[in-house]
Design an enzyme around this catalytic site. Structure first.
Site, mmCIF file in Angstrom:
data_model
loop_
_atom_site.group_PDB
_atom_site.id
_atom_site.type_symbol
_atom_site.label_atom_id
_atom_site.label_comp_id
_atom_site.label_asym_id
_atom_site.label_seq_id
_atom_site.Cartn_x
_atom_site.Cartn_y
_atom_site.Cartn_z
ATOM 1 N N HIS A 1 0.841 -1.204 0.000
ATOM 2 C CA HIS A 1 0.000 0.000 0.000
ATOM 3 C C HIS A 1 0.879 1.259 0.000
ATOM 4 O O HIS A 1 0.561 2.243 -0.665
ATOM 5 C CB HIS A 1 -0.868 0.056 1.265
ATOM 6 C CG HIS A 1 -1.905 -1.023 1.360
ATOM 7 N ND1 HIS A 1 -1.826 -2.047 2.277
ATOM 8 C CD2 HIS A 1 -3.053 -1.218 0.670
ATOM 9 C CE1 HIS A 1 -2.884 -2.827 2.144
ATOM 10 N NE2 HIS A 1 -3.641 -2.356 1.188
ATOM 11 N N GLY B 1 -3.214 -1.437 -6.925
ATOM 12 C CA GLY B 1 -2.170 -2.453 -7.046
ATOM 13 C C GLY B 1 -2.506 -3.482 -8.126
ATOM 14 O O GLY B 1 -3.663 -3.856 -8.307
ATOM 15 N N GLU B 2 -1.467 -3.929 -8.823
ATOM 16 C CA GLU B 2 -1.666 -4.940 -9.871
ATOM 17 C C GLU B 2 -1.861 -6.337 -9.286
ATOM 18 O O GLU B 2 -2.159 -7.270 -10.019
ATOM 19 C CB GLU B 2 -0.484 -4.930 -10.846
ATOM 20 C CG GLU B 2 -0.508 -3.707 -11.744
ATOM 21 C CD GLU B 2 0.678 -3.606 -12.677
ATOM 22 O OE1 GLU B 2 1.628 -4.419 -12.553
ATOM 23 O OE2 GLU B 2 0.664 -2.689 -13.517
ATOM 24 N N GLN C 1 -9.474 -6.684 -10.500
ATOM 25 C CA GLN C 1 -10.080 -5.473 -9.923
ATOM 26 C C GLN C 1 -9.631 -4.227 -10.697
ATOM 27 O O GLN C 1 -10.432 -3.345 -11.008
ATOM 28 C CB GLN C 1 -9.688 -5.340 -8.454
ATOM 29 C CG GLN C 1 -10.005 -3.980 -7.857
ATOM 30 C CD GLN C 1 -9.759 -3.905 -6.363
ATOM 31 O OE1 GLN C 1 -10.561 -4.392 -5.600
ATOM 32 N NE2 GLN C 1 -8.655 -3.300 -5.945
HETATM 33 O O1 PAF Z 1 -8.326 -3.199 -3.109
HETATM 34 C C1 PAF Z 1 -8.941 -2.796 -2.108
HETATM 35 O O2 PAF Z 1 -8.383 -2.614 -1.036
HETATM 36 C C2 PAF Z 1 -10.443 -2.524 -2.226
HETATM 37 O O3 PAF Z 1 -11.058 -3.448 -3.076
HETATM 38 C C3 PAF Z 1 -10.763 -1.095 -2.650
HETATM 39 C C4 PAF Z 1 -10.254 -0.775 -4.045
HETATM 40 C C5 PAF Z 1 -10.166 -0.115 -1.648
HETATM 41 C C6 PAF Z 1 -12.287 -0.883 -2.668
HETATM 42 O O4 PAF Z 1 -12.850 -1.123 -1.417
#
Ligand code: PAF
Length: 282
Positions: A37, A149-150, A155
């Site tokens: 992160h 993030g990849e 997503q």
């Molecule tokens: O990847 C995550 O942590 C979550 O899916 C996100 C993008 C913050 C949405 O809640």
């Protein structure tokens, strides 16, 4: 770093930044932050003047029986980590702030086709929950650029498609997967693993790398590569979810003629469901 809990205060603070001509970078998270992160924060700092992160454990993206209640909530530690990397604002809203009419009455965002594959098949409704909350967060923060993030490759694709389909004025950037020295992709869910499981977990990345080598050596029998990888995962102690060699453009199963690939993998290890992927250019 300033922590804000309401949309009204967030709009007031970011409105002033925008008025000064600042470019706003956004890193949405669910907290329990790790180095992966924080690398998103670093990237946001390189792409914008003011960095906003959010911490919101989004109930809409968890299915029945998933880990919503147990998901680690570590706000104080997360605040210290974000501040140490130079994040300017943390937005940490309550459920009621994000879903004032309740979750059932919430307008939802559905990204068809791509949301039903892989993680979407294993976790029905998951990507609807992600697309809905990210659309709302984009409306609240109004970022110029947002970083994802990849590791959550599908997503990222869902969010790119959603942003394009809804003509949202946000640049979406992906950020490379952060890994431990042994190759394990960093994830909040690694915290669920025992010492024994932590020793097994890097096999997921090793098996992806071995599949990559086979493909780069010219093997196009993707079905066999997938099946052998699944068997190896089982032998290592995982339970199957999916292992799919995909076309990177739309995540459909790859054919022998496709050049830009991604292998998407998810497998259960003890209490955790781990995901990882590898991008391959042939
Ligand atoms: O990847 C995550 O942590 C979550 O899916 C996100 C993008 C913050 C949405 O809640």
């Amino acid at each position: 770093m300033i922590t804000i809990h309401t949309i009204a205060e967030l709009r007031a603070a970011l409105g002033k930044e925008r008025f000064k001509g600042k470019r706003i970078g956004f890193v949405p998270t669910m907290g329990n932050l790790h180095e992966g992160h924080l690398q998103l924060i670093d990237q946001a700092k390189g792409s914008s003047d003011v960095v906003v992160s959010s911490i919101f454990v989004n109930p809409l993206q968890f299915g029945a029986g998933e880990d919503l209640d147990n998901y680690p909530r570590t706000l104080q530690e997360d605040q210290a980590k974000l501040a140490s990397r130079g994040c300017d604002y943390l937005f940490a809203p309550t459920d009621a702030e994000v879903y004032p009419h309740g979750r059932e009455a919430q307008t939802q965002v559905e990204v068809p086709v791509i949301s039903d594959l892989y993680c979407g098949a294993s976790r029905p409704g998951h990507f609807r929950g992600v697309a809905t909350v990210v659309t709302k967060l984009f409306g609240m923060v109004q970022p110029d650029v947002a970083i994802f993030g990849e590791k959550d490759f599908q997503q990222l694709m869902v969010i790119r498609r959603m942003t394009e389909d809804l003509s949202l004025p946000v640049e979406i950037q992906g950020s490379p997967i952060a890994r431990s020295e042994n190759g394990l992709a960093l994830s909040s869910r690694n915290g669920y693993l025992s010492t024994e499981e932590l020793a097994i977990a890097p096999a997921l990345n090793q098996i992806l790398r071995d599949s990559e080598k086979l493909i780069l050596d010219g093997n196009s029998d993707f079905a066999t590569i997938e099946e052998q990888a699944q068997s190896r995962l089982e032998s290592a102690g995982f339970k199957r979810d999916y292992y799919a060699i995909c076309r990177r453009s739309d995540l459909q199963p790859a054919g022998a003629e496709d050049r830009e690939l991604v292998i998407l993998a998810a497998a259960y290890l003890g209490p955790a469901r781990l995901i990882d992927n590898i991008q391959i250019n042939r």
